[in-house]
Enzyme design. Structure first.
Site, PDB file in Angstrom:
ATOM      1  N   ARG A  58      39.555  46.548  22.407  1.00 55.22           N
ATOM      2  CA  ARG A  58      39.064  45.338  23.074  1.00 55.22           C
ATOM      3  C   ARG A  58      38.899  44.194  22.086  1.00 55.22           C
ATOM      4  NH1 ARG A  58      33.997  44.620  23.136  1.00 55.22           N
ATOM      5  NH2 ARG A  58      33.484  46.825  23.450  1.00 55.22           N
ATOM      6  N   TYR A 110      45.245  23.931  40.595  1.00 54.34           N
ATOM      7  CA  TYR A 110      45.505  25.234  41.207  1.00 54.34           C
ATOM      8  C   TYR A 110      44.305  25.675  42.050  1.00 54.34           C
ATOM      9  CZ  TYR A 110      45.696  30.378  41.271  1.00 54.34           C
ATOM     10  OH  TYR A 110      45.649  31.692  41.645  1.00 54.34           O
ATOM     11  N   ASP A 179      45.539  22.395  31.264  1.00 54.60           N
ATOM     12  CA  ASP A 179      46.330  23.504  31.784  1.00 54.60           C
ATOM     13  C   ASP A 179      47.778  23.016  31.868  1.00 54.60           C
ATOM     14  OD1 ASP A 179      47.727  25.347  33.320  1.00 54.60           O
ATOM     15  OD2 ASP A 179      46.082  25.722  34.701  1.00 54.60           O
ATOM     16  N   LYS A 204      53.264  33.016  34.504  1.00 52.26           N
ATOM     17  CA  LYS A 204      54.306  32.157  35.050  1.00 52.26           C
ATOM     18  C   LYS A 204      55.485  32.029  34.080  1.00 52.26           C
ATOM     19  CE  LYS A 204      51.228  31.595  38.343  1.00 52.26           C
ATOM     20  NZ  LYS A 204      49.962  32.036  37.797  1.00 52.26           N
TER      21      LYS A 204
END
Length: 390
Positions: A58, A110, A179, A204
């Site tokens: 992690r 978004y 973004d 994406k």
């Protein structure tokens, strides 16, 4: 790679960096040309709290390390941090702030970002304002800590003047996060325009194969990086090693893919502009876009994203059009090699409040396309036959 901290010696082009940065075979004992996959969740230590580089999966992993550094190189950033999703990356940034702090978010973003800020962050005591880009400065208050914008907005494809917003952020000592998922570092690097933080949904275009969900935050600010690194580890919003391995593979073709996405989307947009059943087409690469000149100034090209409105169409007409497509797939998401079509009003932006959708003109006749890598003539033929059924 050769050069300090694994950077390629100058000059380095985008495609060269995507293929080689931080991926020198000599750093692996096997001399593997392809970065080896390391699935281990834990790592042997020389002594208590005395480890070579990694201690627990992690906290860090060789595959994640390679990907983060390579992505930072591509965006002209010093630091990169990968998260389990784009929204995970957004939540990491939001967690930099405390209850009572104010975040200004662009009004056209978004739907998942809108939902996260509006439905989750407000419960944590953050104050959120959704503001048109021309009114951002007037919305800044004493407790404002962050401005969040998209370089190319989703889904109305407005072009945001990043240098102008960055100047406002600097003037008021507020952080600016951009973004840039729709544009990618191949066409634009917001850090060069003054952004403090750059976010991509790796899901994406950066991955581009519709088989990985991931996000990344990039910055040149060491203090922000250290805070986000702490949050990444503490919150555990981290991607799996195999996903990082997959994305490292995918970005090697990012330059080639983006060129073809641009070529195809421009041809599709040109076709739609001439069709009698299409009311309006929004594509920043076309002269018809109201901010075409600004887009040319801020970017070196355009992706496969375009939005158009069916003329005099109802929800039923839009549904019939989308259901008639055969090459385009009716599905959410974007940026993969396959072409996708969707109806934002009931799909990706259904969570945006209705009154806000109305202001943004996210109507039931608005269609969003993610133009993929198929042959352009096949995509145009598919759109033609579907339009005939409306």
């Amino acid at each position: 790679m050769s050069g300090e901290n694994g950077y390629l010696p100058e000059p380095k082009g985008f495609a060269t960096a995507a293929i080689h940065a931080f991926q020198d075979p000599e750093q692996w004992s096997s001399m593997a040309v392809v970065t080896p996959m390391v699935a281990s969740t834990t790592f042997k230590q020389y002594g208590p709290a005395h480890y070579k580089q990694f201690e627990y999966g992690r906290s860090g992993n060789p595959n994640r390390n390679v990907l983060e550094n390579c992505l930072a190189t591509l965006d002209n950033a010093k630091y990169g941090l990968c998260w389990a999703s784009g929204l995970g990356a957004t939540m990491g940034i939001a967690s930099l702030f405390k209850a009572g702090d104010h975040i200004i978010c662009g009004d056209d973003v978004y739907g998942g970002t809108n939902r996260l800020f509006n439905k989750v962050c407000t419960k944590l005591g953050l104050e959120i304002s959704f503001v048109h880009e021309t009114k951002i400065e007037s919305a800044i208050k004493e407790n404002t800590k962050l401005i969040w914008i998209e370089s190319l907005t989703n889904p109305t494809l407005k072009v945001i003047d990043i240098p102008a917003i960055a100047a406002i952020a600097r003037k008021h000592k507020v952080l600016l996060a951009v973004d840039s998922t729709f544009v990618t570092p191949y066409f634009q690097r917001p850090i060069d325009f003054g952004a403090d933080l750059v976010v991509h949904s790796i899901t994406k275009y950066i991955n581009g194969h519709s088989d990985v969900i991931m996000g990344v935050v990039l910055t040149n600010n060491k203090d922000l990086y250290d805070q986000l690194k702490f949050l990444q580890n503490s919150m555990g919003i981290v991607p799996a090693p195999f996903d990082c391995y997959q994305v490292t593979r995918s970005i090697k073709t990012l330059a080639l893919r983006m060129k073809q996405h641009m070529k195809n989307s421009l041809e599709v947009a040109k076709f739609l502009e001439t069709h009698p059943k299409v009311e309006k087409v929004l594509h920043p690469g076309r002269p018809s876009h109201p901010q075409h000149e600004l887009y040319k100034k801020l970017t070196s090209g355009c992706s496969g994203m375009l939005t158009f409105y069916l003329k005099n169409a109802s929800l039923e007409h839009s549904q019939r059009f989308l259901s008639s497509l055969k090459v385009f797939t009716l599905a959410e998401s974007l940026g993969g090699y396959e072409s996708l079509a969707e109806l934002p009003s009931v799909m990706t932006h259904a969570s945006v409040p209705e009154d806000q959708r109305k202001v943004l003109n996210i109507t039931d006749n608005m269609i969003r396309l993610s133009v993929g890598l198929e042959d352009a003539e096949d995509l145009i033929s598919d759109l033609q036959q579907a339009l005939e059924k409306v």
